[in-house]
Design a protein around this motif. Structure first.
Motif, PDB file in Angstrom:
ATOM      1  N   ASP A 232       0.835  -1.206   0.000  1.00 29.87           N
ATOM      2  CA  ASP A 232       0.000   0.000   0.000  1.00 29.87           C
ATOM      3  C   ASP A 232       0.868   1.253   0.000  1.00 29.87           C
ATOM      4  N   TRP A 233       1.973   1.221   0.750  1.00 36.30           N
ATOM      5  CA  TRP A 233       2.856   2.390   0.801  1.00 36.30           C
ATOM      6  C   TRP A 233       3.501   2.652  -0.559  1.00 36.30           C
ATOM      7  N   VAL A 234       3.938   1.580  -1.217  1.00 36.15           N
ATOM      8  CA  VAL A 234       4.561   1.732  -2.539  1.00 36.15           C
ATOM      9  C   VAL A 234       3.527   2.180  -3.560  1.00 36.15           C
ATOM     10  N   ASP A 235       2.304   1.656  -3.479  1.00 35.66           N
ATOM     11  CA  ASP A 235       1.249   2.099  -4.400  1.00 35.66           C
ATOM     12  C   ASP A 235       0.956   3.581  -4.230  1.00 35.66           C
ATOM     13  N   GLY A 236       1.004   4.064  -2.987  1.00 37.62           N
ATOM     14  CA  GLY A 236       0.784   5.481  -2.758  1.00 37.62           C
ATOM     15  C   GLY A 236       1.879   6.350  -3.348  1.00 37.62           C
ATOM     16  N   ARG A 237       3.116   5.857  -3.355  1.00 37.71           N
ATOM     17  CA  ARG A 237       4.233   6.615  -3.937  1.00 37.71           C
ATOM     18  C   ARG A 237       4.274   6.505  -5.459  1.00 37.71           C
ATOM     19  N   ASN A 238       3.580   5.528  -6.016  1.00 37.23           N
ATOM     20  CA  ASN A 238       3.588   5.316  -7.469  1.00 37.23           C
ATOM     21  C   ASN A 238       2.152   5.206  -7.949  1.00 37.23           C
ATOM     22  N   PRO A 239       1.463   6.303  -8.186  1.00 38.80           N
ATOM     23  CA  PRO A 239       0.053   6.244  -8.615  1.00 38.80           C
ATOM     24  C   PRO A 239      -0.087   5.620  -9.990  1.00 38.80           C
ATOM     25  N   ARG A 242       1.768   6.078 -13.855  1.00 37.03           N
ATOM     26  CA  ARG A 242       3.191   6.378 -13.810  1.00 37.03           C
ATOM     27  C   ARG A 242       3.985   5.091 -13.684  1.00 37.03           C
ATOM     28  N   MET A 244       6.514   2.417 -12.368  1.00 46.75           N
ATOM     29  CA  MET A 244       6.950   2.083 -11.020  1.00 46.75           C
ATOM     30  C   MET A 244       8.431   2.406 -10.838  1.00 46.75           C
ATOM     31  N   ARG A 245       8.746   3.043  -9.714  1.00 44.54           N
ATOM     32  CA  ARG A 245      10.148   3.339  -9.431  1.00 44.54           C
ATOM     33  C   ARG A 245      10.913   2.057  -9.142  1.00 44.54           C
ATOM     34  N   ASP A 248      11.680   1.543  -5.352  1.00 50.56           N
ATOM     35  CA  ASP A 248      10.567   1.059  -4.539  1.00 50.56           C
ATOM     36  C   ASP A 248      10.345  -0.432  -4.733  1.00 50.56           C
TER      37      ASP A 248
END
Length: 817
Positions: A232-239, A242, A244-245, A248
């Motif tokens: 969930d935290w990674v999904d929030g940083r990568n909407p 876009r 995926m970093r 992450d």
């Protein structure tokens, strides 16, 4: 051999080791490319290469390869089991079992019962006569039963995709039951390794150290909460929308590896720990999809071929086998187990137990579920497929002393034989499914106007949806009460990267791709189609759009389109032209792969086909717009032109958005004289073959009469007394004048509908084929699709379904026109 000696050997030969690794990887890819033509999965090519290496010792320092994998082989399979666990949903076991779950449970239970009945034959009885299992223990018995009952769900899912059976009833049941069987049996093996990890140290207490077992379960539960919070935290940083970093995603993988290591510290096998952590990881979500895709791509491309080669090179003899074979000890230590007499009876026994167990349970439940005998048997055979996990289990059992060398070799051959035979079963299923569909004439000309119109539309991206929406809205009022069903097929090329991201799907596809780029493309297509239905096509459920996936290599992608059209009994397949319009208005060079797909669809389609040359038609005229689109249908003659005219008649009823003009091109006096001279010349050259000449001339006359009759009926129904449908008639002498007429109309119309003209034998199009760049469009369609024709006029080239493909025609005169 100690660590210092191992390091010195590797340091001295690292160049050779890297070379051998490269040879194995390249050879594996070449074998897979060759065997893929007969639908063999990658595991079979890897096994075949490993067996060849083990038998003939092609490479010079196989000891060095075994040394490398001896150091890392203890955890090399952990990423595979982690990805396998992520793809599974353990909470589905708590739900009421569906049909596929019941079939999976029945196959597992019947296999375990059969292993129990054969328990005496599979265990060792003496030093000179060994069974499959060397160790007489509950651990060995349950491990063998679970391994034989296991289904390699990744291999089965890939086979269902390659063989085009994922959408059939048996295919959907097999894919669903396969993943359930894989999850249950792998979970049982993981729990068994947790319970019996200290059996050697304390055989009297198989449930030794319960505190460690409870600690492992606690860490697994904790992993479920941590992994979900992390995702969930990674999904929030990568909407969404876009990329995926990489940092992450690497962080998620590091957390998962740390959890696996922490469980292994509690004295659980690292590979089973990876599976449990993967099972606790959320199976849905963008992070999970992308992580599984990346892991599977690396494994299938690099790790697994080397791992299978290492396993096959690990087939060594023990002292017992040396004495039985009558070899000297120094010879035996250097000999491969394949030099011993081959254990045919072990191969037969292991194959029989696994196959009969699956067949009895799955066939019985399949018959109760309404399947036929052949389909139920095929379902059992598909669920018996083996894969990489069985190779891992065989090596782990051999290293633990549970099975002997010969049993190890027998299991490897069982896996190879099983994987080689399973695609034949899949091809049989596909054949039965095709024959079970009642065939009828499929095309717009044969469509019953009181029923809904069914289309199959191929899409390469969201940019093609607006034009498809315009055509759907224009055509649907020609069907019964404005009802239309469109099967939107996303055309995705099957590469190594997309193949590694194939997972089971709950939809009609049976399988889907979790690759980030493919998922994003499919999401955008879905949003565009939903917008069309919401704007103008969703009233009363009259517009139905079903999403499908054509995941194939370009030489095979046409098969997905044709199978979908046959199953849906569609009247028309719409595919995009392989060229797209550039910003300056010209057409680009196009994609050869999609051109090959279009050519094969035109050749093998079970219904009529339309190729769309899009020049912004959907963007210029939205379906909900009040502006009318000027459409011209060109009629010269022939079956394809009659089908194009039928399509135009469907558009006539949508007067709000379409203004139709029918253009009939006829021969002037000069062209008629040339046609008569050509016929006379042909007859004079065919005096020795008078029946052939008479037949050809007769067919031309029949076609001409059919054209006149068909166009007269169209004129009576749609042109006479109807001011919204225009009519023009042009008298031309040759192809040059025809091109001049079309160029004079290019600025007045936004869509040209033309026939491909396969069977057209007109003097008006003579010589145009010699200048054609894309012959699959026909002479007229090629002119309209060229860059120098127009920058605003889209083109729809129509080919009528050829009924002669399904009828055994003795005489052309008996074919309906």
């Amino acid at each position: 051999m100690d660590c210092s000696m191992t390091s010195s050997v590797l340091s001295a030969n690292y160049n050779t080791v890297l070379f051998e690794f490269g040879v194995i990887l390249v050879t594996s890819k070449i074998l897979y490319a060759l065997l893929r033509n007969v639908y063999q999965p990658r595991v079979f090519s890897d096994l075949l290469l490993g067996i060849i290496l083990a038998q003939f010792r092609v490479l010079s320092i196989t000891n060095a390869i075994n040394l490398v994998f001896g150091k890392i082989g203890g955890f090399i399979f952990a990423p595979y089991l982690f990805a396998l666990g992520v793809e599974m949903d353990p909470f589905s076991l708590l739900d009421s079992p569906a049909a596929d779950a019941v079939i999976a449970y029945a196959g597992i239970a019947s296999t375990c019962v059969l292993v129990t009945l054969c328990h005496g034959a599979i265990t060792s009885t003496s030093r000179t006569h060994t069974g499959i299992v060397h160790e007489r223990s509950l651990r060995a018995f349950l491990g063998l039963a679970a391994a034989l009952a296991n289904t390699a769900s990744p291999v089965l899912t890939r086979l269902a995709t390659d063989l085009k059976i994922a959408k059939t009833n048996v295919g959907r049941l097999a894919v669903g039951a396969g993943i359930t069987s894989d999850m249950v049996t792998t979970l049982l093996i993981a729990l068994g390794s947790m319970i019996w990890r200290d059996s050697d140290a304390d055989a009297a207490a198989p449930f030794a150290q319960p505190a460690l077992t409870a600690s492992v379960l606690a860490v697994v539960v904790m992993s479920a909460f941590m992994s979900r919070a992390m995702a969930d935290w990674v999904d929030g940083r990568n909407p969404e929308g876009r990329r995926m970093r990489g940092f992450d995603l690497s962080l998620v993988a590091l957390v998962a590896a740390t959890l696996c290591w922490f469980i292994s510290v509690l004295r659980l096998d690292i590979n089973m720990a990876a599976f449990l952590v993967g099972l606790a990881f959320p199976s849905d979500g963008r992070v999970s999809r992308l992580l599984v895709s990346k892991i599977n791509f690396v494994l299938s491309s690099f790790v697994l071929p080397l791992y299978v080669a290492h396993v096959c090179l690990s087939l060594r003899q023990t002292t017992d086998d040396i004495e039985v074979a009558g070899l000297k000890p120094d010879e035996g230590l250097r000999a491969y187990v394949m030099q011993l007499p081959f254990p045919w009876w072990k191969v037969f026994l292991a194959t029989s137990m696994g196959t009969l167990g699956k067949l009895v349970g799955c066939t019985g439940v399949g018959l109760l579920r309404g399947l036929g005998w052949l389909e139920a048997l095929a379902l059992g055979m598909l669920l018996n497929v083996k894969g990489y996990f069985h190779i891992y289990c065989a090596l782990a059992a051999f290293e633990a002393g549970i099975i002997t060398d010969k049993s190890f070799m027998a299991i490897i051959f069982v896996v190879a034989l099983n994987v080689a035979v399973t695609p034949m079963v899949g091809m049989g299923i596909a054949s039965w499914a095709r024959r079970s569909v009642q065939w009828r004439l499929m095309g717009l000309q044969h469509h019953d106007p009181s029923t809904e119109l069914r289309l199959v539309a191929g899409l390469r991206g969201p940019q093609e949806v607006p034009t498809l929406a315009f055509l759907m809205e224009s055509l649907r009022w020609g069907a019964g009460n404005g009802e239309i069903a469109c099967y939107a097929v996303d055309m995705v090329q099957l590469t190594d990267q997309t193949a590694s991201s194939i997972v089971k799907s709950g939809g009609l596809d049976g399988v889907t791709v979790v690759d980030e780029e493919v998922s994003e493309m499919r999401k955008l297509i879905g949003e565009a189609l939903d917008a069309y239905r919401a704007e103008c096509g969703g009233e009363g459920g009259k517009v139905k759009v079903r999403r499908l996936l054509a995941l194939s290599s370009f030489p095979d992608m046409h098969s997905d389109m044709c199978i979908c059209a046959e199953d849906a009994m569609a009247a028309l397949i719409l595919v995009p032209f392989h060229k797209t319009q550039c910003l300056d208005g010209t057409m680009d060079g196009g994609h050869f792969g999609f051109r090959l797909v279009n050519q094969k669809v035109l050749q093998l389609a079970p219904c009529s086909v339309g190729i769309i040359v899009d020049r912004g038609l959907g963007k210029q005229h939205r379906p909900d717009s009040t502006a009318q689109a000027s459409v011209a249908v060109l009629f010269i003659g022939g079956a394809d032109d009659r089908e194009a005219l039928t399509l135009a008649s469907f558009m006539c009823k949508q007067r709000a958005s379409v203004r139709l003009t029918a253009l009939r091109v006829v021969q002037n006096a000069t062209a008629q004289a040339r046609a008569k001279a050509r016929t006379s010349l042909f007859e004079s050259k065919s005096k020795r073959h008078m029946p052939l000449a008479a037949t050809t001339t007769g067919q031309e006359e029949l076609q001409a009469r059919a054209d006149d009759k068909f166009f007269a009926e169209f004129y009576r129904k749609h042109v006479a007394g109807n001011k919204s449908v225009g009519y023009m008639e042009k008298h031309v002498a040759d192809g040059a004048e025809l091109v001049a007429v079309l160029r004079g109309m290019q600025g007045d119309y936004r869509l040209f509908v033309v026939g491909r003209g396969r069977d057209r034998n007109s003097v008006l199009t003579e010589g145009l084929e010699e200048w054609a760049e894309c012959l699959e469009l026909g002479p007229v369609g090629d002119i309209l699709a060229s860059s120098d024709f127009s920058t605003t006029a889209s083109v729809l080239i129509v080919q009528q379904y050829d009924a002669k493909k399904h009828y055994k025609v003795i005489d052309e005169e008996f074919m309906p026109l």
